[in-house]
Design a protein around this motif. Structure first.
Motif, mmCIF file in Angstrom:
data_model
loop_
_atom_site.group_PDB
_atom_site.id
_atom_site.type_symbol
_atom_site.label_atom_id
_atom_site.label_comp_id
_atom_site.label_asym_id
_atom_site.label_seq_id
_atom_site.Cartn_x
_atom_site.Cartn_y
_atom_site.Cartn_z
ATOM 1 N N GLU A 71 0.833 -1.202 0.000
ATOM 2 C CA GLU A 71 0.000 0.000 0.000
ATOM 3 C C GLU A 71 0.869 1.253 0.000
ATOM 4 O O GLU A 71 0.591 2.217 -0.728
ATOM 5 C CB GLU A 71 -0.915 -0.013 1.219
ATOM 6 C CG GLU A 71 -1.961 -1.119 1.167
ATOM 7 C CD GLU A 71 -2.881 -1.094 2.369
ATOM 8 O OE1 GLU A 71 -2.695 -0.203 3.243
ATOM 9 O OE2 GLU A 71 -3.770 -1.954 2.463
ATOM 10 N N GLU A 72 1.915 1.243 0.815
ATOM 11 C CA GLU A 72 2.819 2.393 0.859
ATOM 12 C C GLU A 72 3.536 2.564 -0.480
ATOM 13 O O GLU A 72 3.741 3.694 -0.955
ATOM 14 C CB GLU A 72 3.831 2.217 1.989
ATOM 15 C CG GLU A 72 4.731 3.418 2.218
ATOM 16 C CD GLU A 72 3.955 4.658 2.670
ATOM 17 O OE1 GLU A 72 4.431 5.774 2.381
ATOM 18 O OE2 GLU A 72 2.870 4.502 3.283
ATOM 19 N N PHE A 73 3.904 1.449 -1.099
ATOM 20 C CA PHE A 73 4.594 1.523 -2.381
ATOM 21 C C PHE A 73 3.671 2.087 -3.466
ATOM 22 O O PHE A 73 4.104 2.861 -4.321
ATOM 23 C CB PHE A 73 5.086 0.133 -2.787
ATOM 24 C CG PHE A 73 5.953 0.138 -4.022
ATOM 25 C CD1 PHE A 73 7.203 0.743 -4.023
ATOM 26 C CD2 PHE A 73 5.518 -0.458 -5.209
ATOM 27 C CE1 PHE A 73 8.002 0.748 -5.158
ATOM 28 C CE2 PHE A 73 6.297 -0.451 -6.338
ATOM 29 C CZ PHE A 73 7.551 0.153 -6.313
ATOM 30 N N ALA A 74 2.381 1.691 -3.411
ATOM 31 C CA ALA A 74 1.418 2.220 -4.388
ATOM 32 C C ALA A 74 1.301 3.729 -4.256
ATOM 33 O O ALA A 74 1.241 4.452 -5.265
ATOM 34 C CB ALA A 74 0.067 1.552 -4.184
ATOM 35 N N ARG A 75 1.262 4.222 -3.004
ATOM 36 C CA ARG A 75 1.213 5.675 -2.801
ATOM 37 C C ARG A 75 2.502 6.322 -3.281
ATOM 38 O O ARG A 75 2.490 7.415 -3.877
ATOM 39 C CB ARG A 75 0.966 5.979 -1.320
ATOM 40 C CG ARG A 75 -0.461 5.719 -0.861
ATOM 41 C CD ARG A 75 -0.715 6.291 0.521
ATOM 42 N NE ARG A 75 -0.009 5.544 1.559
ATOM 43 C CZ ARG A 75 -0.532 4.502 2.211
ATOM 44 N NH1 ARG A 75 -1.773 4.105 1.941
ATOM 45 N NH2 ARG A 75 0.161 3.886 3.132
ATOM 46 N N PHE A 82 4.694 7.743 -11.284
ATOM 47 C CA PHE A 82 4.643 6.511 -12.079
ATOM 48 C C PHE A 82 3.195 6.112 -12.307
ATOM 49 O O PHE A 82 2.397 6.079 -11.364
ATOM 50 C CB PHE A 82 5.369 5.368 -11.356
ATOM 51 C CG PHE A 82 6.870 5.479 -11.395
ATOM 52 C CD1 PHE A 82 7.577 5.004 -12.491
ATOM 53 C CD2 PHE A 82 7.567 6.063 -10.346
ATOM 54 C CE1 PHE A 82 8.961 5.100 -12.530
ATOM 55 C CE2 PHE A 82 8.946 6.157 -10.382
ATOM 56 C CZ PHE A 82 9.648 5.681 -11.476
ATOM 57 N N ALA A 83 2.851 5.804 -13.522
ATOM 58 C CA ALA A 83 1.492 5.357 -13.845
ATOM 59 C C ALA A 83 1.526 3.865 -14.168
ATOM 60 O O ALA A 83 2.401 3.398 -14.898
ATOM 61 C CB ALA A 83 0.938 6.126 -15.038
ATOM 62 N N GLU A 84 0.581 3.120 -13.600
ATOM 63 C CA GLU A 84 0.504 1.701 -13.896
ATOM 64 C C GLU A 84 0.064 1.510 -15.348
ATOM 65 O O GLU A 84 -0.658 2.331 -15.914
ATOM 66 C CB GLU A 84 -0.483 1.013 -12.959
ATOM 67 C CG GLU A 84 -0.001 0.956 -11.525
ATOM 68 C CD GLU A 84 -0.990 0.234 -10.632
ATOM 69 O OE1 GLU A 84 -0.544 -0.535 -9.760
ATOM 70 O OE2 GLU A 84 -2.196 0.458 -10.814
#
Length: 335
Positions: A71-75, A82-84
């Motif tokens: 979750e922290e990495f996604a934030r 960075f866009a998935e």
């Protein structure tokens, strides 16, 4: 921007080292006891999310950072700009995932029901005759050793049936080369053809037949399978990869048993059976015998199978032939 905790591996040793992962300008920066690693954003690879598995940031030389807090990495990725990928975003939507699964299933089904048959129709005539002959001979040898027994018919009776079938077939359409064999088996009345043109008739079928025309009709039907290469096409379709590997590596013996089972089960498609019936009908009509002998033989075989019950042997002559009643009606309409 604020960094995120990660574990650093240099790509050369299994040593795990604590690290801080940051994005500074156009660079990805890793800091820790090992010092500092920098790389342009375009030069690092960031793994896709896979359930609860750690995310990986990989450098070009094989060094990597492992991040456990998803979750922290996604934030962090969002803040860092960075866009998935579109694929990753679509994977998170159940409607797209379900649609993709359905599309995959439909594609596989289309390949199996239409693509493979079309491919086998092209490939079958291109199989070298020597390979077809060798495979068929090994198959017949395998069946003689494991399944079939020598015919109980007298030599004179076998010669009489062979000569009669030859006269019928020669009067009909042009036929592929063939050899007639007689065997006995506990499987019941049956017959099958190998791709080489070897046609095997069971004693039980001869005994069931009302006359020799009915036996000749069955032989003509089996030669229809040979003429249209149904056996080889079916074998290729059921085991494309193993067949190609076997042929090119010379290991045809490994699929002799498979062809043997296919021949005995006679599980041809409805279209294959229709083609073979039509071939036999043309032959019998040209010989002046009409289509009734084959229709009557099919009817006798169907009744014999029914007498054993539908739970009987899977090897019964017509146990797997599609719509026998429909085939009989079609043949009788041709006479």
């Amino acid at each position: 921007m604020t960094g995120i905790a990660a574990s650093y591996y240099d790509g050369r040793t299994p040593l795990r080292q604590p690290a801080e992962l940051l994005a500074i300008g156009d660079e990805i920066v890793a800091r820790g006891p090992f010092g500092e690693r920098r790389a342009r954003r375009a030069e690092v690879e960031i793994s896709e999310a896979m359930g609860r598995s750690p995310r990986i940031v990989r450098f070009a030389d094989g060094a990597l950072l492992e991040v456990a807090d998803l979750e922290e990495f996604a934030r962090w990725l969002k803040v860092a700009g960075f866009a998935e990928s579109p694929v990753v975003r679509l994977q998170k939507r159940w409607s797209w995932a379900l649609g993709s699964l359905l599309g995959t299933v439909l594609l596989i089904a289309a390949i199996y029901f239409w693509g493979l048959p079309a491919l086998t129709k092209v490939l079958a005539p291109r199989i070298p005759a020597a390979v077809v002959q060798s495979l068929s001979q090994q198959t017949l040898t395998f069946l003689d050793q494991k399944v079939l027994t020598p015919s109980n018919l007298s030599a004179a009776r076998r010669a009489e049936l062979t000569a009669y079938a030859d006269r019928i077939l020669q009067a009909g359409a042009e036929h592929p080369g063939y050899r007639l064999h007689f065997r006995s088996s506990a499987m019941g009345p049956n017959a099958f053809a190998l791709p080489s043109g070897d046609v095997v008739i069971f004693d039980q079928l001869v005994e069931l037949a009302g006359n020799d025309d009915e036996v000749a009709g069955v032989v003509a039907h089996e030669l229809g399978h040979v003429a249209y290469r149904h056996g080889m096409r079916q074998l290729i379709q059921s085991s494309v990869v193993s067949f190609v590997v076997g042929v090119y590596l010379g290991d045809v013996s490994s699929i002799a048993a498979s062809l043997g089972a296919l021949a005995l089960e006679s599980r041809y498609s409805r279209d294959f059976e229709r083609e073979a019936d039509a071939y036999a009908a043309r032959t019998m009509l040209a010989a002046g015998r009409g289509t009734e002998p084959l229709a009557a033989m099919l009817e006798r075989m169907e009744k014999a199978h029914n007498a054993k019950g539908r739970a009987g042997s899977a090897w019964d002559g017509l146990a797997s032939h599609p719509d026998t009643a429909e085939r009989i009606a079609r043949l009788r309409a041709m006479r």
